[in-house]
Design a protein around this motif. Structure first.
Motif, mmCIF file in Angstrom:
data_model
loop_
_atom_site.group_PDB
_atom_site.id
_atom_site.type_symbol
_atom_site.label_atom_id
_atom_site.label_comp_id
_atom_site.label_asym_id
_atom_site.label_seq_id
_atom_site.Cartn_x
_atom_site.Cartn_y
_atom_site.Cartn_z
ATOM 1 N N UNK A 101 -6.388 -16.963 13.377
ATOM 2 C CA UNK A 101 -5.823 -18.132 12.691
ATOM 3 C C UNK A 101 -4.764 -17.680 11.686
ATOM 4 N N UNK A 102 -5.048 -16.597 10.961
ATOM 5 C CA UNK A 102 -4.092 -16.151 9.934
ATOM 6 C C UNK A 102 -2.857 -15.511 10.560
ATOM 7 N N UNK A 103 -3.039 -14.758 11.652
ATOM 8 C CA UNK A 103 -1.861 -14.219 12.359
ATOM 9 C C UNK A 103 -0.971 -15.351 12.855
ATOM 10 N N UNK A 104 -1.635 -16.406 13.349
ATOM 11 C CA UNK A 104 -0.919 -17.567 13.848
ATOM 12 C C UNK A 104 -0.161 -18.251 12.708
ATOM 13 N N UNK A 105 -0.795 -18.283 11.522
ATOM 14 C CA UNK A 105 -0.146 -18.918 10.373
ATOM 15 C C UNK A 105 1.133 -18.155 9.995
ATOM 16 N N UNK A 106 1.081 -16.818 10.084
ATOM 17 C CA UNK A 106 2.267 -16.019 9.740
ATOM 18 C C UNK A 106 3.436 -16.403 10.655
ATOM 19 N N UNK A 107 3.156 -16.451 11.965
ATOM 20 C CA UNK A 107 4.281 -16.716 12.871
ATOM 21 C C UNK A 107 4.754 -18.157 12.755
ATOM 22 N N UNK A 108 3.821 -19.082 12.508
ATOM 23 C CA UNK A 108 4.215 -20.488 12.391
ATOM 24 C C UNK A 108 5.050 -20.721 11.130
ATOM 25 N N UNK A 109 4.641 -20.105 10.009
ATOM 26 C CA UNK A 109 5.392 -20.280 8.760
ATOM 27 C C UNK A 109 6.778 -19.652 8.867
ATOM 28 N N UNK A 110 6.856 -18.481 9.521
ATOM 29 C CA UNK A 110 8.169 -17.841 9.659
ATOM 30 C C UNK A 110 9.084 -18.683 10.546
#
Lengths: 362, 170
Positions: A101-110
């Motif tokens: 979930x957190x890895x996904x958050x990094x790519x989504x925010x970028x």
């Protein structure tokens, strides 16, 4: 009174990632009224989940609701189904779910940040952000086996284990990414040309944020500290892995950029903590039971609170599945925030909302 | 003259730039841009060079017929319906059909398979279907025909059993 003009934007428009229709009423370049229509990507997924697919297959169907927050949807559905089955999952599976979930958050925010830069007219920063984003996509591919639509969470646990060499490569790539992110923060914070399009634009006050029930980074940029990770420890132990809430007070596009950038630092900290303290144990706990009763579940997707409701009737097929996506909660605030802004600021403001229409209309 | 004129313009520009904080930034960016011309590109020249692929990539499903016990569990759990078993009406032999274009590589069939090694997920990536493959007509027809062949075989068998029951001597 000067002449009023109606300007339609969308459903297909160069500054929109997904089909979304806005009708702006402008007066001397100032927007005085906005109407929104979000139902362009309706695919009937909820109906399909309650008729065609069995409840164990649904976790793969809801993963296709959205390409960016696929893991949030799968995890949220898996959790709601586990509530119906009264199933407790192993601790290692919980940690691995949080990791993805957190890895996904990094790519989504970028992705959102690059989109704001592009819509503000800063094409070079868009390229730079997207280039730095690539590492997170590769890590997700290494962890989950798929580049998007990970199918990582399944009912009862997770589908794959985290290999030690992959875990080490995550830590190594974070060491490279951290200075790159520092550089990005510096550009987004201090760049003068970007500040003209971002600072003081699209302001949403805290009172309005409370009144309009805003969620996600949109709310946190207005000083409203809403985050599911901060509120519930029921299913995923967020506090244990070092979660902290990020808020800003300005409520403009610039504040939303800053909240997203700071959240990437928090996500990286969480991932490092998870890898360093990953508990041993099984990946899946299985049961032969059928879903029974009603349950709701919430999870913090990159865009805000994601809500699932499910009702089972002791058969293979669910009786009802309801998905409430974060963008759906944000539509009233989205429409209101445009008021009294220049029409030329509209693309940057739309980008800063980070709207996900395929989640919203499903 | 043609060489010196842009240079002198650049010099004057540079002098003015010193007076203004923002213009220093612009000059910095200018030299950075020149420097970037000699850097390696960040992108991959895709068809010529391979992209990143992990060694445990989720690829196509490989089936080993010698190990199969014909329980048809993989067909039951497959979310998109990419696996189907057809049955020969005369001798009842089952055949495994798999569509790599319908498969979503979710590994659900591999997890549910009771025989270890019968279904394996390879690291070979699937390819998108083209017009020639005509997935909608070919696969959907095969899927429907396979289900129908099983129904026909079951009905045939039931008829034979009923006939055997009615006439036990023959």
């Amino acid at each position: 009174m000067s002449t009023q003009y109606n300007i339609p934007v969308g459903a297909q428009h160069i500054s929109l990632l997904e089909p979304l229709h806005f009708k702006f009423t402008t007066e001397n370049e100032k927007i005085i009224k906005t109407e929104a229509n979000v139902g362009y990507v309706h695919r009937g997924i909820e109906q399909a989940c309650c008729s065609k697919f069995k409840f164990r297959q649904v976790s793969f169907v809801v993963g296709r609701v959205c390409g960016l927050c696929s893991i949030s949807h799968t995890t949220c559905y898996s959790q709601v189904a586990e509530k119906l089955l009264k199933l407790d999952i192993p601790k290692r599976a919980k940690y691995l779910r949080m990791l993805v979930i957190e890895l996904d958050r990094i790519h989504s925010h970028l992705l959102c940040l690059s989109h704001v830069a592009e819509n503000s007219g800063f094409e070079a920063l868009f390229m730079k952000t997207m280039r730095h984003r690539e590492f997170s996509m590769e890590l997700l591919e290494a962890v989950c086996g798929n580049r998007i639509q990970y199918d990582f969470s399944i009912i009862g646990g997770v589908a794959r284990d985290l290999r030690t060499d992959v875990a080490q490569s995550i830590l190594d790539k974070f060491k490279i990414f951290r200075p790159q992110l520092d550089e990005l923060v510096d550009i987004y914070k201090t760049n003068w040309s970007l500040s003209l399009k971002n600072k003081g634009i699209g302001v949403l006050s805290k009172e309005d944020a409370i009144r309009l029930n805003v969620v996600g980074p949109f709310a946190r940029a207005s000083g409203l500290g809403v985050d599911v990770r901060n509120e519930t420890e029921e299913l995923l132990p967020w506090k244990e892995v070092g979660f902290e809430i990020i808020t800003d007070t300005a409520g403009d596009v610039h504040a939303r950029n800053m909240v997203r950038l700071k959240e990437i630092y928090v996500s990286m900290k969480i991932i490092e903590n998870i890898i360093n303290g990953l508990p041993e144990g099984d990946l899946i706990s299985d049961t032969k039971a059928f879903p029974e009763g009603e349950a709701v579940n919430r999870i913090e997707a990159p865009r805000g609170e994601l809500f699932y409701y499910a009702k089972g009737n002791k058969t293979q097929v669910l009786e009802r599945l309801k998905i409430k996506a974060p963008t759906f909660s944000n539509i009233p605030a989205m429409v209101e925030t445009f008021t009294n802004n220049e029409y030329a600021s509209v693309p940057a403001i739309i980008g800063s909302y980070d709207p996900c229409l395929s989640c919203t209309s499903r | 003259m043609q060489v010196y004129l842009p240079l002198s313009v650049l010099m004057i520009r540079a002098c003015h730039a010193l007076q203004d904080k923002f213009q220093i930034e612009i000059m910095k960016t200018f030299f950075k841009t020149i420097g970037n011309l000699f850097k390696k590109p960040a992108t991959i020249p895709f068809p010529a060079a391979p992209t990143y692929k992990p060694d445990d990539y989720r690829g196509l499903i490989v089936f080993d017929e010698s190990l199969c016990i014909w329980c048809r569990r993989c067909e039951t759990v497959c979310p998109p319906g990419a696996i189907v078993f057809s049955q020969n009406i005369t001798d009842g032999k089952q055949t495994y059909h798999y569509s790599p274009y319908v498969c979503i590589y979710c590994q659900e069939c591999v997890r549910t398979c009771p025989k270890q090694g019968c279904l394996i997920q390879s690291a070979e990536p699937g390819h998108p279907a083209t017009k020639e493959h005509d997935v909608n007509n070919v696969w959907n027809k095969l899927f429907a025909d396979s289900l129908e062949s099983r129904v026909t075989y079951a009905a045939e068998k039931k008829k034979q059993q009923a006939a055997a029951k009615a006439n036990p001597q023959s």
